[in-house]
Write a protein that holds these residues in place. Structure first.
Motif, PDB file in Angstrom:
ATOM      1  N   VAL A 104       0.821  -1.243   0.149  1.00 12.17           N
ATOM      2  CA  VAL A 104      -0.064   0.133   0.007  1.00 12.17           C
ATOM      3  C   VAL A 104       0.876   1.267   0.091  1.00 12.17           C
ATOM      4  O   VAL A 104       0.485   2.323  -0.713  1.00 12.17           O
ATOM      5  N   ALA A 105       1.923   1.309   0.810  1.00 12.34           N
ATOM      6  CA  ALA A 105       2.888   2.330   0.760  1.00 12.34           C
ATOM      7  C   ALA A 105       3.555   2.533  -0.563  1.00 12.34           C
ATOM      8  O   ALA A 105       3.307   3.926  -0.753  1.00 12.34           O
ATOM      9  N   ALA A 106       3.913   1.721  -1.207  1.00  8.14           N
ATOM     10  CA  ALA A 106       4.235   1.899  -2.563  1.00  8.14           C
ATOM     11  C   ALA A 106       3.446   2.455  -3.604  1.00  8.14           C
ATOM     12  O   ALA A 106       4.046   3.037  -4.446  1.00  8.14           O
ATOM     13  N   VAL A 107       2.227   2.222  -3.712  1.00 10.51           N
ATOM     14  CA  VAL A 107       1.356   2.755  -4.599  1.00 10.51           C
ATOM     15  C   VAL A 107       0.565   4.070  -4.126  1.00 10.51           C
ATOM     16  O   VAL A 107      -0.001   4.764  -4.893  1.00 10.51           O
ATOM     17  N   ALA A 108       1.156   4.673  -2.755  1.00  8.74           N
ATOM     18  CA  ALA A 108       0.725   5.739  -2.463  1.00  8.74           C
ATOM     19  C   ALA A 108      -0.639   6.411  -2.527  1.00  8.74           C
ATOM     20  O   ALA A 108      -0.869   7.457  -3.183  1.00  8.74           O
ATOM     21  N   PRO A 109      -1.566   5.603  -1.764  1.00  8.01           N
ATOM     22  CA  PRO A 109      -3.133   6.092  -1.988  1.00  8.01           C
ATOM     23  C   PRO A 109      -2.929   7.770  -1.313  1.00  8.01           C
ATOM     24  O   PRO A 109      -2.303   7.867  -0.441  1.00  8.01           O
ATOM     25  N   ARG A 110      -4.180   8.323  -1.723  1.00  6.05           N
ATOM     26  CA  ARG A 110      -4.318   9.668  -0.920  1.00  6.05           C
ATOM     27  C   ARG A 110      -4.603   9.656   0.428  1.00  6.05           C
ATOM     28  O   ARG A 110      -4.077  10.579   1.313  1.00  6.05           O
ATOM     29  N   GLU A 111      -5.178   8.564   0.996  1.00  9.96           N
ATOM     30  CA  GLU A 111      -5.475   8.362   2.328  1.00  9.96           C
ATOM     31  C   GLU A 111      -5.417   6.611   2.607  1.00  9.96           C
ATOM     32  O   GLU A 111      -5.950   5.901   2.025  1.00  9.96           O
ATOM     33  N   VAL A 112      -5.120   6.415   3.917  1.00  6.95           N
ATOM     34  CA  VAL A 112      -5.084   4.826   4.252  1.00  6.95           C
ATOM     35  C   VAL A 112      -5.699   5.194   5.808  1.00  6.95           C
ATOM     36  O   VAL A 112      -5.143   6.006   6.733  1.00  6.95           O
ATOM     37  N   LEU A 113      -6.577   4.131   6.009  1.00  7.49           N
ATOM     38  CA  LEU A 113      -7.122   4.148   7.488  1.00  7.49           C
ATOM     39  C   LEU A 113      -6.653   2.658   7.800  1.00  7.49           C
ATOM     40  O   LEU A 113      -6.743   1.622   7.011  1.00  7.49           O
ATOM     41  N   GLU A 114      -6.941   2.335   9.153  1.00  9.24           N
ATOM     42  CA  GLU A 114      -6.795   1.150   9.640  1.00  9.24           C
ATOM     43  C   GLU A 114      -8.083   0.738  10.451  1.00  9.24           C
ATOM     44  O   GLU A 114      -8.543   1.561  11.436  1.00  9.24           O
ATOM     45  N   ILE A 115      -8.798  -0.332   9.880  1.00 11.99           N
ATOM     46  CA  ILE A 115      -9.957  -0.637  10.690  1.00 11.99           C
ATOM     47  C   ILE A 115     -10.222  -2.163  10.894  1.00 11.99           C
ATOM     48  O   ILE A 115     -10.205  -2.835  10.155  1.00 11.99           O
ATOM     49  N   GLY A 116     -10.269  -2.464  12.413  1.00  7.43           N
ATOM     50  CA  GLY A 116     -10.218  -3.653  12.559  1.00  7.43           C
ATOM     51  C   GLY A 116      -9.741  -4.632  11.937  1.00  7.43           C
ATOM     52  O   GLY A 116     -10.228  -5.926  11.560  1.00  7.43           O
ATOM     53  N   GLY A 117      -8.397  -4.602  11.818  1.00  7.71           N
ATOM     54  CA  GLY A 117      -7.302  -5.418  11.301  1.00  7.71           C
ATOM     55  C   GLY A 117      -7.272  -5.413   9.691  1.00  7.71           C
ATOM     56  O   GLY A 117      -6.496  -6.173   9.160  1.00  7.71           O
ATOM     57  N   TRP A 118      -7.784  -4.218   9.113  1.00 10.02           N
ATOM     58  CA  TRP A 118      -7.865  -3.945   7.607  1.00 10.02           C
ATOM     59  C   TRP A 118      -7.130  -2.743   7.336  1.00 10.02           C
ATOM     60  O   TRP A 118      -7.067  -2.047   8.245  1.00 10.02           O
ATOM     61  N   LEU A 119      -6.200  -2.762   6.446  1.00  2.41           N
ATOM     62  CA  LEU A 119      -5.695  -1.568   5.746  1.00  2.41           C
ATOM     63  C   LEU A 119      -6.445  -1.341   4.634  1.00  2.41           C
ATOM     64  O   LEU A 119      -6.695  -1.801   3.644  1.00  2.41           O
ATOM     65  N   VAL A 120      -7.160   0.091   4.853  1.00  7.78           N
ATOM     66  CA  VAL A 120      -7.974   0.768   3.978  1.00  7.78           C
ATOM     67  C   VAL A 120      -7.461   1.563   2.946  1.00  7.78           C
ATOM     68  O   VAL A 120      -7.362   2.822   3.598  1.00  7.78           O
ATOM     69  N   ALA A 121      -7.331   1.389   1.953  1.00  9.03           N
ATOM     70  CA  ALA A 121      -6.394   2.222   0.913  1.00  9.03           C
ATOM     71  C   ALA A 121      -7.672   2.909   0.114  1.00  9.03           C
ATOM     72  O   ALA A 121      -8.575   2.399  -0.251  1.00  9.03           O
ATOM     73  N   LEU A 122      -7.534   4.528   0.317  1.00 12.37           N
ATOM     74  CA  LEU A 122      -8.808   5.287  -0.284  1.00 12.37           C
ATOM     75  C   LEU A 122      -8.074   5.955  -1.346  1.00 12.37           C
ATOM     76  O   LEU A 122      -7.414   7.089  -1.054  1.00 12.37           O
ATOM     77  N   ASN A 123      -8.401   5.655  -2.603  1.00  9.99           N
ATOM     78  CA  ASN A 123      -8.091   6.779  -3.710  1.00  9.99           C
ATOM     79  C   ASN A 123      -8.962   6.348  -4.934  1.00  9.99           C
ATOM     80  O   ASN A 123      -9.375   5.354  -5.223  1.00  9.99           O
ATOM     81  N   ALA A 124      -8.827   7.427  -5.869  1.00 14.07           N
ATOM     82  CA  ALA A 124      -9.476   7.306  -7.046  1.00 14.07           C
ATOM     83  C   ALA A 124      -8.514   6.923  -8.041  1.00 14.07           C
ATOM     84  O   ALA A 124      -7.453   7.034  -7.829  1.00 14.07           O
ATOM     85  N   GLY A 125      -8.883   6.475  -9.404  1.00 20.23           N
ATOM     86  CA  GLY A 125      -7.987   5.965 -10.299  1.00 20.23           C
ATOM     87  C   GLY A 125      -7.914   4.440 -10.796  1.00 20.23           C
ATOM     88  O   GLY A 125      -8.712   3.919 -10.041  1.00 20.23           O
ATOM     89  N   THR A 126      -6.923   4.128 -11.421  1.00 18.07           N
ATOM     90  CA  THR A 126      -7.078   2.741 -11.805  1.00 18.07           C
ATOM     91  C   THR A 126      -6.306   1.901 -11.207  1.00 18.07           C
ATOM     92  O   THR A 126      -6.226   0.544 -11.461  1.00 18.07           O
ATOM     93  N   ILE A 127      -5.537   2.237 -10.241  1.00 15.80           N
ATOM     94  CA  ILE A 127      -4.593   1.447  -9.378  1.00 15.80           C
ATOM     95  C   ILE A 127      -5.364   0.423  -8.374  1.00 15.80           C
ATOM     96  O   ILE A 127      -5.500   1.174  -7.389  1.00 15.80           O
TER      97      ILE A 127
END
Length: 246
Positions: free
Chosen positions: A14-37
């Motif tokens: 997730v760090a490498a593809v650099a989403p605009r925002e990342v959350l951690e929710i209940g054992g999940w890494l949630v990448a929040l981003n528009a676009g095709t990646i």
């Protein structure tokens, strides 16, 4: 692989593809981003042994909805995630785009190269970016990938150029004890000449210069050419995942 290694790879991905925002929710890494990646726009469990929790799914879906994004998940087909997959089906999601996570070593990447290793730099230039929007690639997708990969923290950029024209490129990002390979592209007119293998070797040399030997990458299961390249470079499958969307 150990639980710690799985978590490290997911965080580094997730760090490498650099989403605009990342959350951690209940054992999940949630990448929040528009676009095709899709790796930059999906939620992934940090463990391959995680029980489905309705509250976590609801929070994740709400996070995407609040930003005007469609919720998506990236789920390994590990036995310990069976209840997660069942809950996704119940919520109307379906799997697609099977993708393999492969692990290898920098030494193997260097040994497999046919020719001189690619040059590597700390920043990409216009020639490097051009490959992503050259003939045979989707321009919008390519532009999005260039933007994301150039935001990657602690990354290096490999490329092979002839007569001032860049022909093959790739990225290595560093984090959580791993080097990860992303954005491998070769100009359509020069495929099959071993250029991609030379890019891998250049990125591997940069990893070894940092004292990093472990490398991972991700490749779509149906991409036979890329899988053959990575097999020659010593990569083996760690797990497979699917994207889940409605």
């Amino acid at each position: 692989m150990t639980g710690a290694e799985i978590e490290a790879i997911e965080r580094a991905t997730v760090a490498a593809v650099a989403p605009r925002e990342v959350l951690e929710i209940g054992g999940w890494l949630v990448a929040l981003n528009a676009g095709t990646i899709r790796r930059a726009a999906s939620a992934v469990p940090l463990s391959h042994d995680l029980a489905a929790e309705t509250a976590a799914f609801e929070q994740i879906e709400a996070a995407y909805a609040a930003r005007g994004l469609a919720p998506a998940f990236r789920i390994a087909d590990a036995p310990g995630l069976e209840s997660v997959r069942a809950e996704l089906v119940r919520r109307g999601y379906r799997p697609e785009q099977p993708t393999l996570v492969k692990v290898g070593a920098a030494a193997g990447m260097i040994a497999a190269a046919r020719g001189e290793a690619a040059a590597v730099s700390a920043t990409p230039d216009a020639g490097w970016a051009r490959v992503f929007i050259s003939e045979g690639f989707d321009p919008a997708d390519g532009a999005g990938r260039v933007a994301a990969l150039t935001r990657s923290p602690d990354a290096v950029y490999g490329g092979i150029a002839e007569d001032g024209l860049t022909l093959a490129v790739g990225v290595a990002a560093f984090g959580h004890g791993w080097a990860s390979v992303h954005g491998m592209r070769t100009d359509a007119s020069r495929r099959g000449e071993g250029l991609a293998g030379r890019v891998l070797a250049g990125l591997a040399g940069a990893a070894q210069a940092r004292g990093v030997e472990r490398v991972f990458l991700q490749v779509e299961e149906g991409n036979a050419g890329a899988r053959s390249l990575y097999r020659r470079a010593g990569f083996t499958q760690a797990w497979r995942y699917f994207y889940w969307s409605r």
